[in-house]
Scaffold this motif. Structure first.
Motif, short mmCIF file in Angstrom:
data_model
loop_
_atom_site.label_atom_id
_atom_site.label_comp_id
_atom_site.label_asym_id
_atom_site.label_seq_id
_atom_site.Cartn_x
_atom_site.Cartn_y
_atom_site.Cartn_z
N ASP A 86 1.19 -1.07 -0.17
CA ASP A 86 -0.01 -0.19 -0.14
C ASP A 86 0.81 1.32 -0.29
O ASP A 86 0.93 2.10 -0.42
CB ASP A 86 -0.92 0.29 0.96
CG ASP A 86 -2.52 -0.20 1.15
OD1 ASP A 86 -2.47 -1.25 -0.38
OD2 ASP A 86 -2.51 0.00 1.90
N GLU A 87 2.28 0.92 0.30
CA GLU A 87 3.06 2.20 1.28
C GLU A 87 3.76 2.59 0.19
O GLU A 87 4.17 3.88 -0.75
CB GLU A 87 3.99 2.28 1.75
CG GLU A 87 2.66 2.60 3.65
CD GLU A 87 3.79 1.71 4.49
OE1 GLU A 87 5.29 1.40 4.35
OE2 GLU A 87 3.72 2.07 5.88
N ILE A 88 4.16 1.79 -1.24
CA ILE A 88 4.95 1.66 -2.45
C ILE A 88 3.40 2.25 -3.89
O ILE A 88 4.18 2.99 -4.14
CB ILE A 88 5.27 0.06 -2.92
CG1 ILE A 88 6.29 -0.30 -2.12
CG2 ILE A 88 5.65 -0.02 -4.44
CD1 ILE A 88 6.98 -1.44 -1.84
N ALA A 89 2.18 1.64 -3.49
CA ALA A 89 1.45 2.13 -4.04
C ALA A 89 1.35 3.61 -4.16
O ALA A 89 1.33 4.77 -4.72
CB ALA A 89 -0.35 1.15 -4.64
N ALA A 90 0.75 4.48 -3.32
CA ALA A 90 0.74 5.31 -2.47
C ALA A 90 1.68 6.36 -3.05
O ALA A 90 1.14 7.72 -3.61
CB ALA A 90 0.08 5.95 -1.12
#
Length: 243
Positions: free
Chosen positions: A230-234
């Motif tokens: 999720d953090e990478i996608a954000a």
């Protein structure tokens, strides 16, 4: 899922207090109390019964969970209406609070019922747990509580409703947690974390691959991987928007 019709198949609150008193790290567990499995214990007797367990265990663990709706306990729904819950809380207040107090609800409550119960308990409760097992009656074996994936939708819905009704309270999600994705979805709906796991821990099958020793570690490992993705996608979305 699983069906529990064995009542409160655990040790007494007195025996538990002796064991918990020997535990050095009190941050590794949380006592969960419910009315004794006896249909004769109702009304004022039910309040006295729960208060006895509360007094024996209120100083142990991270918090103490007061189970208002245990369907595999005779008369277990005694306190899931505003009047009886108000009487119970009045009695608990007289005994004082040592650890945070969490109230556990059933999966069958409507939004209006949740609002009424939260209103009655708001000043005393530090948080809420959702949900308990679903009441189920078998023609041959009698009443009990069903747990597992079939509870997942109701648990998520109750967690979401409680987060909207009580935005500043701790919400613990339980019911249908088998994987890290299940825990992630609980948190997306507003839960601060996952609580008691029953079917997910003991019943291994293709949709529930982590059952048995190490269950919690495997679920958390998968959960952390999802959070990292999720953090990478954000971060990627942020970079795209910044162009």
């Amino acid at each position: 899922g699983l069906w529990n019709r064995k009542g409160l198949n655990c040790i007494s609150s007195y025996e538990a207090s002796l064991i918990y008193g020997e535990v050095k790290d009190q941050t590794t567990f949380a006592p969960n109390i419910a009315k004794t499995h006896n249909p004769k214990i109702i009304g004022d007797k039910a309040i006295k019964d729960l208060v006895t367990s509360y007094n024996l265990l209120k100083k142990f663990g991270i918090y103490i969970c007061v189970n208002l709706s245990c369907p595999n306990t005779a008369g277990g729904k005694t306190f899931e209406n505003p009047e009886s819950l108000r009487d119970l809380i009045s009695a608990l207040k007289k005994e004082g609070k040592v650890r945070p107090v969490i109230f556990k609800f059933s999966p069958s409550l409507s939004r209006k019922e949740l609002e009424e119960l939260v209103k009655v308990s708001y000043d005393f409760a530090d948080g809420y747990e959702a949900v308990n097992t679903r009441p189920y009656e078998n023609g041959k074996y009698g009443k009990g509580g069903r747990s597992g994936p079939s509870l997942r939708h109701e648990a998520l819905g109750t967690v979401k409703a409680l987060r909207e009704i009580a935005p500043d309270k701790v919400i613990i999600g339980c019911g249908g947690i088998s994987t890290g994705k299940d825990l992630y979805n609980m948190n997306k709906e507003g839960a601060n974390g996952g609580g008691l796991v029953y079917t997910g821990f003991v019943y291994k099958h293709p949709a529930n691959p982590y059952a048995g020793p190490g269950f919690a570690h495997k679920v958390l490992e998968e959960y952390e991987k999802i959070i990292a993705l999720d953090e990478i996608a954000a971060g990627m979305r942020g970079a795209e928007n910044g162009r």
